[in-house]
Design an enzyme around this catalytic site. Sequence first.
Site, PDB file in Angstrom:
ATOM      1  N   LEU A 107      48.406  36.600  53.838  1.00  0.00           N
ATOM      2  CA  LEU A 107      48.510  36.883  52.407  1.00  0.00           C
ATOM      3  C   LEU A 107      47.089  37.030  51.898  1.00  0.00           C
ATOM      4  O   LEU A 107      46.210  36.245  52.288  1.00  0.00           O
ATOM      5  CB  LEU A 107      49.222  35.741  51.661  1.00  0.00           C
ATOM      6  CG  LEU A 107      50.691  35.492  51.999  1.00  0.00           C
ATOM      7  CD1 LEU A 107      51.195  34.238  51.286  1.00  0.00           C
ATOM      8  CD2 LEU A 107      51.554  36.686  51.638  1.00  0.00           C
ATOM      9  N   ASP A 108      46.836  38.009  51.040  1.00  0.00           N
ATOM     10  CA  ASP A 108      45.458  38.191  50.604  1.00  0.00           C
ATOM     11  C   ASP A 108      45.038  37.065  49.673  1.00  0.00           C
ATOM     12  O   ASP A 108      45.842  36.228  49.254  1.00  0.00           O
ATOM     13  CB  ASP A 108      45.219  39.588  50.016  1.00  0.00           C
ATOM     14  CG  ASP A 108      45.819  39.788  48.636  1.00  0.00           C
ATOM     15  OD1 ASP A 108      46.006  38.805  47.908  1.00  0.00           O
ATOM     16  OD2 ASP A 108      46.078  40.948  48.270  1.00  0.00           O
ATOM     17  N   VAL A 109      43.747  37.022  49.361  1.00  0.00           N
ATOM     18  CA  VAL A 109      43.174  35.885  48.652  1.00  0.00           C
ATOM     19  C   VAL A 109      43.817  35.669  47.290  1.00  0.00           C
ATOM     20  O   VAL A 109      43.906  34.525  46.806  1.00  0.00           O
ATOM     21  CB  VAL A 109      41.641  36.049  48.534  1.00  0.00           C
ATOM     22  CG1 VAL A 109      41.283  37.222  47.646  1.00  0.00           C
ATOM     23  CG2 VAL A 109      40.974  34.765  48.045  1.00  0.00           C
ATOM     24  N   THR A 111      47.006  36.358  46.505  1.00  0.00           N
ATOM     25  CA  THR A 111      48.458  36.218  46.630  1.00  0.00           C
ATOM     26  C   THR A 111      48.801  34.789  47.017  1.00  0.00           C
ATOM     27  O   THR A 111      48.131  34.186  47.855  1.00  0.00           O
ATOM     28  CB  THR A 111      49.012  37.192  47.684  1.00  0.00           C
ATOM     29  OG1 THR A 111      48.697  38.535  47.299  1.00  0.00           O
ATOM     30  CG2 THR A 111      50.521  37.064  47.811  1.00  0.00           C
TER      31      THR A 111
END
Length: 307
Positions: A107-109, A111
């Site tokens: 998951l990106d930073v 999210t």
Amino acid sequence: MSEKLQKVLARAGHGSRREMEALITAGRVSVDGKVATLGDRVEVNAVIRVDGHQIKTRAAEEVICRVLAYHKPEGEMCTRNDPEGRPTVFDRLPKMEGARWIAVGRLDVNTSGLLLFTTDGELANRLMHPSHEVEREYAVRVFGEINEAMLQRLRKGVQLEDGMAKFTKIKPAGGEGLNQWFNVTLTEGRNREVRRLWESQEVQVSRLMRIRYGDVTLDRGIPRGGWQELKLPEVNYLRGLVNLPNETESKVDLQQDGKTSRHKQAAQIRRAVKRHKELQGKEPRARATTARRKPQASTRNSGSGSK
């Protein structure tokens, strides 16, 4: 009987099969004193080293598959070590001997939400592989004008820079004015795919949270930064999704037998959450100090990851 080298390394808890393939390609793995190449097969008595360190391999029947459901907060990186010293999703996971946690996807930073971890590299690899079409559901808040034609395009599919993509399901979930919530479902995990799909319709994503992976949902009782180990039926559900045999043993049933063990886990999670908050409180001061010392230093990207 011989097995593929990357499969043996993944089972030993050194990462997903894809990560092990990258190690082998980089020339960091040796077998019986010779640098390994992708596609090598090894026997059970082979001496395997990663970066010169001999690893302990285990037969498939000796490994107990464990799975954690982690509530990722915004601001954490999906990497083991961040060169800029930012918090990572591995910082607060329970420690183990003889194995390590492997993230199922990223998951990106920016999210938050459900992130699964497992000790079984083969399970992680199969759950991530698009051929198994495991559903991921997200709660997303978007800013902009939304109409039915736009939603139909997102369901049918739009062309992104890395190919066609679509939501298999889109459900309105409330909101007012230009800020609206939707629950959207995908069957793959390409980099920032949810955000890019909405952006293709000139709509901005302002909040994004994963709430389901397969039929495993984010437990509302898990605080941000907290985790819960899945019980045997849930582990076997995930294994069944990707055609792996059922497990017959589980660590969690032994660890969580009785109120004392449950209280111990809850206390461990509370300590981890508190430690994360303390780190976040120190981070702005650290950045300010860095800025004063190096006023001309360039700003690096915040990191990448799925969604």
